[in-house]
Design a protein around this motif. Structure first.
Motif, short mmCIF file in Angstrom:
data_model
loop_
_atom_site.label_atom_id
_atom_site.label_comp_id
_atom_site.label_asym_id
_atom_site.label_seq_id
_atom_site.Cartn_x
_atom_site.Cartn_y
_atom_site.Cartn_z
N VAL A 1 46.09 54.28 -4.43
CA VAL A 1 46.65 53.09 -5.06
C VAL A 1 48.18 53.14 -4.95
N ARG A 2 48.74 52.05 -4.53
CA ARG A 2 50.19 51.86 -4.59
C ARG A 2 50.44 50.47 -5.13
N ARG A 3 51.13 50.39 -6.25
CA ARG A 3 51.46 49.10 -6.85
C ARG A 3 52.96 48.98 -6.97
N GLU A 4 53.52 48.02 -6.27
CA GLU A 4 54.95 47.75 -6.36
C GLU A 4 55.19 46.67 -7.41
N GLY A 5 56.33 46.74 -8.07
CA GLY A 5 56.54 45.75 -9.10
C GLY A 5 57.98 45.55 -9.51
N PHE A 6 58.13 44.58 -10.39
CA PHE A 6 59.40 44.33 -11.08
C PHE A 6 59.07 44.18 -12.55
N GLU A 7 59.87 44.82 -13.42
CA GLU A 7 59.59 44.79 -14.86
C GLU A 7 60.85 44.48 -15.65
N VAL A 8 60.66 43.75 -16.74
CA VAL A 8 61.64 43.62 -17.80
C VAL A 8 60.98 44.22 -19.04
N LEU A 9 61.56 45.27 -19.58
CA LEU A 9 60.91 46.03 -20.65
C LEU A 9 61.16 45.41 -22.01
N SER B 1 56.69 41.21 -15.98
CA SER B 1 56.34 42.04 -14.84
C SER B 1 55.80 41.19 -13.71
N ILE B 2 56.01 41.68 -12.51
CA ILE B 2 55.39 41.14 -11.30
C ILE B 2 54.84 42.34 -10.54
N TYR B 3 53.52 42.39 -10.38
CA TYR B 3 52.89 43.53 -9.73
C TYR B 3 52.18 43.07 -8.46
N GLN B 4 52.40 43.80 -7.39
CA GLN B 4 51.74 43.51 -6.12
C GLN B 4 50.83 44.68 -5.76
N ASN B 5 49.52 44.41 -5.71
CA ASN B 5 48.55 45.43 -5.34
C ASN B 5 48.15 45.36 -3.87
N PHE C 1 54.15 52.45 -8.64
CA PHE C 1 53.05 53.22 -9.21
C PHE C 1 52.18 53.73 -8.08
N ARG C 2 51.89 55.03 -8.09
CA ARG C 2 51.05 55.65 -7.08
C ARG C 2 49.92 56.41 -7.77
N GLN C 3 48.75 56.34 -7.17
CA GLN C 3 47.61 57.04 -7.77
C GLN C 3 46.62 57.47 -6.70
N ASP C 4 46.15 58.68 -6.82
CA ASP C 4 45.05 59.17 -5.99
C ASP C 4 43.79 59.12 -6.86
N ARG C 5 42.97 58.10 -6.62
CA ARG C 5 41.79 57.85 -7.45
C ARG C 5 40.56 58.39 -6.73
N GLU C 6 39.89 59.36 -7.36
CA GLU C 6 38.70 59.97 -6.78
C GLU C 6 37.54 59.82 -7.77
N ARG C 7 36.53 59.06 -7.38
CA ARG C 7 35.38 58.82 -8.26
C ARG C 7 34.12 59.41 -7.65
#
Length: 883
Positions: free
Chosen positions: A229-237, A867-871, A258-264
């Protein structure tokens, strides 16, 4: 349970003709339609066959029910059950990380719906550190291949578990005695994610065997999937409100990656023993593990809304220039979620009654097991423009130059959670001839559930090492050894965020070295203390006992049921009661150079309460004509409050803020109660075609709201008492939800077909709408409009389907900053095609999110972006083998 006195038309025979070997088990829990033994059952596969099965399931149900069969699930480009459910009328799904995770039903948020596997609860432990223990189900744990069918009960029956305001989802798994001995399905796929530019494998399969006399069988199913998983984004906290003039200014802005190695890995086995027609026993075993380690890097612009040169659009500061701190923050998280369940289902029948006994246990553990965050800082001259669909932000410093970022600070901790439940139930079905009544059903169920959350904080020792050779103190590491990101091998390259998410130089940033950060912060030479974060640790135990009685009735042109369910809940909420003279921390390991932290008084306390709800319901189906049915239903429903909300905690935030806050639970929070009504008209104008309209109305007795109070806390950093505003969930005003569902399923002939459904929801909260009290007067999870549309073509060799899913904006609850969080309109286009190489082998190509839709969140006003998130898009190529 069998409905033996149901008037059946010739359409009932069609059920046997369209059931494929992949569709096993009951399509609806209450009523199975028996086909005469001398009717030849022909296996029919494909999209049209699935449409027939789904239509028949809906037609013969005694309640307002929608379903999807296994063949249909197999034709969707869905990697978990939530995405499959999103195709059903009235069901919405959230996709924060690009994959369906939680669902809403008819305007009820995820915590107010129930999902059951073979009629039973499955333990859930959320992996994301910002999630709090609730009653929502995390569907990423279950691959679609696990289930043979699913149903969404929108009108309840007394025999079904209570706990849902929107709908109850029942997932059915395959049974070995329903399949040919030696049945084998294998799926091999490779998924390419556009954002991560990685290819990830998926391997699934099941094997079913039974002996020659078909009295004993075993089914084994397994699934192994990876996803990068790689999710790029823009955030206002967060956005700060100025009470003097009603304007809003943005807080810290950032560009997170955001990066994630998801193993199910999922294992399921079903063992079935049926020595006679009067007795059968099925043992289901599920074990699902998901490792979800993740990192989050963020190039931050600190509080640009505090600048003097701001431009407003309406009341919102959407442009600005000035000078401020810039920071590079990196978070490492070790996370997982493991779930298992053991379920024994025994059926026994005599000439005068049938009995079902179910026993089982389920457990889940997971959460964030380790978290560390490092932050380095510098200075920049910024400007930002938040107007338009793509913000522009310039930090005024080269975000790819590690020497520009000086040593800062480090923090960390962990947040493990558990969910354990044991249950037992016994149900009876007694055929009767009492006027129109054909059967009386009654039973009792007991559940013992415990939900826990632990919370620990780490603090690093800031003294200077005396031997000069072991740099195990953070002060030495950050001031001399690793005083900039250019040293200690902390930065290992650069990264960028796409211009379609945000523009400006803030899109260019460093790439972290997680392994090195973990070594320095948590390695064998690191020196840090561990403290219990007392205000966030709790345990909730619920012992739930339910009784019901239900009468099924039928006549020449009608059928239905009427019943009542009584649900008693005994609740124990436990947590720490401690004096306010500390940071709410208790040192449990290695205080080192730091002093031991402990409140003056500390006690583990339990608050107990009990409540009982009486839940009547009624379902009537009337054959208006041979091809038309009218349904009416009425019911009283309930949903228990979230575990986190009924915990006896009080957790202060940063006491150094201008307006410090604290968060608290409320063990006396009442369940949500609704009186609901449905009226439906269904027109079955062909064996694979349907047009249906349903009106629904829910009278909600009480929505949850937030009450505030003041409490003094001792700030050890400043040695002073600080007054904080404490937010606590409370029972608020009620409201109403009115809606309309319309669905069309049309077989055009010659292999072509279309389906579409639309849901309108008008959800109202009678509470006063006060913008100064975030969340007041709002209803979580309700989109006013939702739409699904799909078109397909298939022949003996080839099938293709395109699907579009859309929902308008919805309120998601409170943001981590305490402001209201809304999700903007979201629409996603998916595509799948299958080519049958042989009768047993098919090749599959799928595309998910072809339009590259982004997840956009805002604070009440669309101008206040959060936020703006692109998956990104995903593409799947694979092969299915069926024997």
């Amino acid at each position: 349970m069998l409905a033996k006195n149901f008037k059946k038309s010739l359409l009932a025979v069609n059920i046997g003709l369209v059931m494929s070997a992949g569709f096993t088990g009951a399509a609806f829990a209450a009523d199975e339609v028996k086909v005469q033994e001398d009717v030849e059952v022909i296996e029919v596969r494909g999209i049209r066959a699935s449409a027939k099965a789904d239509i028949n399931n809906k037609r013969f149900a005694n309640a307002v029910v929608d379903s999807i069969t296994a063949e249909d699930i197999g034709k969707f480009p869905d990697k978990n059950v939530a995405e499959s459910l999103s195709r059903i009328t009235g069901v919405g799904v959230s996709r924060e990380f690009g994959e369906g995770e939680k669902i809403t039903v008819r305007g009820s948020d995820p915590t107010k719906n129930r999902t059951l596997l073979n009629g039973q609860n499955v333990g859930t432990a959320d992996w994301f550190i910002l999630d709090n223990p609730s009653r929502s189900f995390n569907f990423t744990m279950l691959p679609s291949s696990l289930v043979s069918s699913l149903e969404v009960y929108k009108s309840p029956e007394a025999r079904l578990d209570e706990g849902s305001i929107g709908g109850t989802v029942i997932l059915r798994t395959r049974k070995p005695l329903d399949l040919d001995s030696g049945t084998t399905h294998i799926t091999l796929q490779s998924q390419y994610s556009e954002s991560s530019e990685e290819h990830d494998p998926l391997v699934e399969g099941f094997y079913s065997w039974k002996n020659e006399d078909e009295k004993f069988g075993i089914l084994i199913s397994g699934s192994k999937s990876d996803r990068t998983v790689r999710r790029e984004g823009f955030e206002v906290l967060g956005w700060d409100a100025n009470s003097a003039d009603g304007t809003y200014t943005p807080r810290t802005m950032g560009v997170p990656v955001f990066r994630q190695d998801r193993e199910r890995t999922t294992f399921f086995s079903s063992i079935q023993f049926a020595p006679s027609d009067d007795f059968s026993a099925t043992l289901n075993i599920l074990d699902s593990k998901m490792d979800v380690n993740n990192t989050n890097s963020n190039f931050l612009l600190m509080n640009p809304g505090a600048g003097a040169d701001l431009t407003y659009v309406g009341s919102n500061a959407v442009k600005g220039t000035g000078g401020t701190d810039v920071r590079w923050n990196h978070i490492n998280r070790i996370s997982k979620t493991d779930t298992n369940s053991i379920h024994l289902d025994v059926d026994f029948a005599t000439d005068s009654f049938s009995m079902n006994v179910e026993l089982g246990t389920t457990a889940a553990e997971g959460g964030t097991l380790n978290e560390t965050s490092w932050e380095y800082g510098g200075q920049g001259d910024y400007n930002f423009d938040l107007t338009g669909s793509t913000p522009t932000v310039n930090a005024g410093v080269d975000g790819t130059d590690p020497s520009k970022f000086n040593g800062g600070w480090i923090w960390g901790g962990n947040k493990p959670t558990t969910d354990d439940e044991s249950y037992g139930q016994v149900d009876f079905d007694v055929p009767v001839e009492l006027g129109a009544f054909t059967a009386v059903k009654f039973g009792v169920k007991y559940r013992d559930q415990k939900r826990t959350q632990d919370r620990n904080a780490y603090s690093w020792h800031w003294g200077v090492a005396t031997d000069g050779t072991s740099p195990n103190y953070m002060a030495q590491i950050l001031s001399s050894q690793c005083d900039t990101l250019a040293k200690c091998d902390l930065a290992v390259g650069t990264d960028s965020v796409g211009a379609d998410v945000v523009n400006g130089d803030i899109t260019q940033q460093l790439t972290h070295n997680s392994a090195q950060m973990i070594e320095l912060g948590l390695g064998p030479n690191a020196s840090y203390a561990v403290h219990k974060n007392l205000g966030e640790i709790f345990e909730v135990v619920e012992k739930k006992t339910s009784y019901y009685v239900q009468g099924d009735f039928s006549g020449d042109d009608y059928r239905g049921n009427i019943g009542i369910r009584v649900a008693r809940t005994d609740q124990d909420s436990s947590g720490y009661l401690y004096s306010s003279d500390s940071f709410s921390l208790l040192t449990v390991k290695n205080p080192g150079e730091n002093a031991n932290l402990a409140p003056a008084t500390l006690e583990w306390v339990t608050e107990s309460r009990s409540y009982t709800e009486i839940l009547p319901n009624f379902n009537l189906s009337y054959d208006l004509a041979e091809d038309q049915i009218v349904r009416l239903s009425a019911a009283r429903t309930m949903a228990r409050p979230n575990f986190f909300d009924i915990s006896p905690i009080t957790a202060p935030g940063d006491l150094g803020e201008t307006n410090p806050t604290a968060q608290a639970g409320n063990p006396n929070l009442a369940p949500q109660i609704a009186n609901q009504f449905d009226a439906a008209w269904e027109f079955y104008f062909d064996d694979a075609s349907l047009f249906a309209v349903t009106l629904f109305y829910k009278d909600i007795e009480s929505y949850q709201t937030t009450a505030t109070s003041s409490q003094d806390f001792y700030d050890q950093q400043t040695s002073s008492w600080v007054t904080a505003t404490v937010s606590r969930p409370a029972n608020g005003e009620g409201g109403t939800t009115t809606g309309l569902e319309a669905s069309l399923q049309y077989d055009l002939g010659n292999g072509f077909g279309v389906s579409a459904n639309y849901t309108y929801t008008d959800a109202n909260n009678d509470g006063e709408r006060d913008v100064a009290n975030p969340g007041s007067g709002l209803v979580m999870g309700a989109s006013e409009n939702m739409l699904n549309a799909s078109a397909f073509y298939e022949n003996d060799m080839f099938s293709v389907r395109a699907m579009y899913n859309y929902r308008t904006k919805w309120y998601k609850g409170l943001h981590s900053s305490g402001t209201e969080l809304w999700n903007d309109d979201y629409g996603q286009l998916d595509f799948s095609t299958t080519y049958n190489v042989t009768e047993n082998i098919s090749v599959v190509l799928e595309a998910i999110n072809l339009t590259d839709e982004k997840v956009v969140e805002f604070n009440t006003s669309e101008d206040r972006v959060l936020s703006i998130y692109q998956n990104g898009r995903r593409f799947v190529l694979g092969a299915n083998f069926r024997f």
